[in-house]
Design a protein around this motif. Structure first.
Motif, PDB file in Angstrom:
ATOM      1  N   TYR A 155      38.802  88.390  14.354  1.00  0.00           N
ATOM      2  CA  TYR A 155      37.827  89.315  13.771  1.00  0.00           C
ATOM      3  C   TYR A 155      37.281  88.837  12.434  1.00  0.00           C
ATOM      4  N   GLN A 156      36.198  89.487  12.037  1.00  0.00           N
ATOM      5  CA  GLN A 156      35.605  89.378  10.709  1.00  0.00           C
ATOM      6  C   GLN A 156      35.343  90.792  10.199  1.00  0.00           C
ATOM      7  N   VAL A 157      35.330  90.966   8.880  1.00  0.00           N
ATOM      8  CA  VAL A 157      34.942  92.237   8.283  1.00  0.00           C
ATOM      9  C   VAL A 157      33.687  92.009   7.453  1.00  0.00           C
ATOM     10  N   GLU A 158      32.630  92.754   7.798  1.00  0.00           N
ATOM     11  CA  GLU A 158      31.386  92.741   7.021  1.00  0.00           C
ATOM     12  C   GLU A 158      31.361  94.004   6.172  1.00  0.00           C
ATOM     13  N   LEU A 159      31.256  93.838   4.866  1.00  0.00           N
ATOM     14  CA  LEU A 159      31.252  94.974   3.947  1.00  0.00           C
ATOM     15  C   LEU A 159      29.826  95.383   3.601  1.00  0.00           C
ATOM     16  N   HIS A 160      29.623  96.687   3.504  1.00  0.00           N
ATOM     17  CA  HIS A 160      28.307  97.202   3.110  1.00  0.00           C
ATOM     18  C   HIS A 160      28.251  97.558   1.628  1.00  0.00           C
ATOM     19  N   SER A 161      29.367  97.448   0.942  1.00  0.00           N
ATOM     20  CA  SER A 161      29.397  97.704  -0.499  1.00  0.00           C
ATOM     21  C   SER A 161      30.575  96.949  -1.081  1.00  0.00           C
ATOM     22  N   ASP A 162      30.601  96.824  -2.431  1.00  0.00           N
ATOM     23  CA  ASP A 162      31.683  96.077  -3.070  1.00  0.00           C
ATOM     24  C   ASP A 162      32.792  96.987  -3.593  1.00  0.00           C
ATOM     25  N   ASP A 163      32.811  98.255  -3.126  1.00  0.00           N
ATOM     26  CA  ASP A 163      33.853  99.182  -3.586  1.00  0.00           C
ATOM     27  C   ASP A 163      34.793  99.586  -2.448  1.00  0.00           C
ATOM     28  N   THR A 164      34.876  98.762  -1.413  1.00  0.00           N
ATOM     29  CA  THR A 164      35.721  99.087  -0.262  1.00  0.00           C
ATOM     30  C   THR A 164      37.197  98.992  -0.639  1.00  0.00           C
ATOM     31  N   VAL A 165      37.944 100.000  -0.211  1.00  0.00           N
ATOM     32  CA  VAL A 165      39.400 100.013  -0.410  1.00  0.00           C
ATOM     33  C   VAL A 165      40.056 100.364   0.918  1.00  0.00           C
TER      34      VAL A 165
END
Length: 395
Positions: A155-165
């Motif tokens: 898998y890969q994770v694509e983030l839509h913001s830089d505040d993901t926790v």
């Protein structure tokens, strides 16, 4: 899990399956517990075995500093350091031979692929949103989503913001829904606090027919090794079976309530070997006219208890912040903080959300955990004049 099918598959397993251009597709059995556990069959454009090179392994074992713990502890998740890289961001705070758990604050999307070759993973999205991209399809995620990722998933994770926790948990055994909520056919029963409609399966994505050099970071035995493959790992034209990643949102958990206080097992959401995961959700409080909604003091002698606080106000604890972890070791009595029991009386509803993990073998404490520990927590049950004044203010 329920049977799921996506894309194109042959009518019969283990038989010839070709593309419209008369090229072979390549079958892969993707499963767990040898040939006994649940599995899926994947069909690739290219052989999924084409390794070009393997790098030197990198040790990522959590550094254990307290091997035998009997101290109640609080870890301030807000103080865990973010990292740009998704793998570097995983800070494991507590571990034993069955699991590792902690917090992850990645700031950038993954530009490589990743496979955990020995552990199922649970990622709980405390904040942020994005897409979990896998070789069997995509899952969009947002706040409150549990992402259950079976071992071996690329898998890969694509983030839509830089505040993901993420609250993150790695399990050395498969993560399942509770057995007591399933019938002999695997269907979730009527009294289960969630059902199959709440479980979201991956959305099929057209396969990638690409050759080149594709980096897959493989984790096994606390080491990450760089594998370079000759073809894109997301070249699956179709698949079917019972073994796949999925998501479940905590707000789709329907709490079980009663006239008097219900024990923690009513909140159970997942189980694995030697631990369970529970979801504490917004719910009605106990409705007996003399009910005490706050939990009673208890020892849970056979397990440690970890709570990760993710949303709302927590009536049983004083001075709790979001992203805090509390650890109550087995055999040590714990319960509401002074004043909490009294404050709860007469309350009708709570808006709290928390993830609880009960491991049945003691947890070890890591170096990362001690960096963010609140050392005052262990004595926070001491009564003081301030507590008594707070109690009287509620009368």
């Amino acid at each position: 899990m329920r049977y799921h099918q996506s894309g194109n598959i042959p009518q019969k397993r283990h038989t010839i399956f070709k593309s419209p251009e008369d090229k072979f597709y390549y079958e892969q059995l993707f499963g767990t517990e040898g040939f006994h556990g649940i599995s899926s069959l994947l069909y690739h454009i290219h052989r999924p075995t084409q390794i070009k090179s393997i790098g030197e392994p990198k040790d990522v074992a959590p550094k254990i500093v307290i091997d035998k713990n009997v101290t109640p502890r609080m870890f301030k998740g807000m103080n865990v350091t973010p990292e740009d890289d998704f793998m570097d961001s995983r800070k494991f705070l507590m571990v034993n031979n069955d699991l590792k758990m902690g917090l992850s604050k990645p700031r950038k999307s993954m530009d490589y692929f990743y496979k955990n070759a020995e552990c199922d993973e649970l990622l709980y999205a405390h904040s942020g949103s994005g897409i979990l991209k896998t070789f069997v399809g995509n899952l969009e995620f947002s706040v409150g989503d549990y992402l259950i990722i079976p071992r071996g998933t690329i898998y890969q994770v694509e983030l839509h913001s830089d505040d993901t926790v993420f609250f993150i948990l790695e399990s050395h055994s498969p993560i399942y829904t509770p057995k007591r909520y399933r019938n002999e056919f695997g269907q979730l029963l009527e009294h289960s606090p969630f059902c199959e409609r709440d479980i979201i399966t991956p959305t099929f994505v057209e396969p990638k027919d690409e050759k080149g050099e594709f980096l897959i970071k493989v984790k096994k035995e606390n080491q990450i090794t760089d594998f370079i493959y000759a073809t894109h790992p997301f070249d699956v034209v179709g698949w079917d079976g019972y073994f796949y990643p999925y998501k479940f949102n905590i707000k789709n958990f329907e709490p079980i309530t009663g006239r008097i206080h219900q024990p923690p097992p009513v909140h159970q959401t997942f189980e694995a070997h030697n631990f369970v995961v529970c979801s504490f959700c917004a719910r009605m409080y106990d409705y007996h006219p003399q009910a005490i909604p706050a939990p009673y003091n208890h020892s849970n002698i056979d397990s440690d208890e970890v709570l990760f606080y993710t949303e709302g106000d927590f009536m049983s604890r004083n001075h709790i912040d979001l992203m805090d972890f509390t650890l109550h070791p087995g055999g040590i009595v714990h319960g509401p903080h002074p004043g909490a029991m009294e404050r709860s009386i007469g309350k009708k509803f709570t808006e709290e959300y928390a993830v609880m993990v009960d491991p049945f073998r003691p947890l070890k404490i890591t170096e990362e955990a001690l960096k963010v520990e609140d050392p005052s927590y262990k004595t926070s049950w001491l009564e003081s004049e301030d507590n008594h004044l707070e109690d009287r203010s509620q009368e």
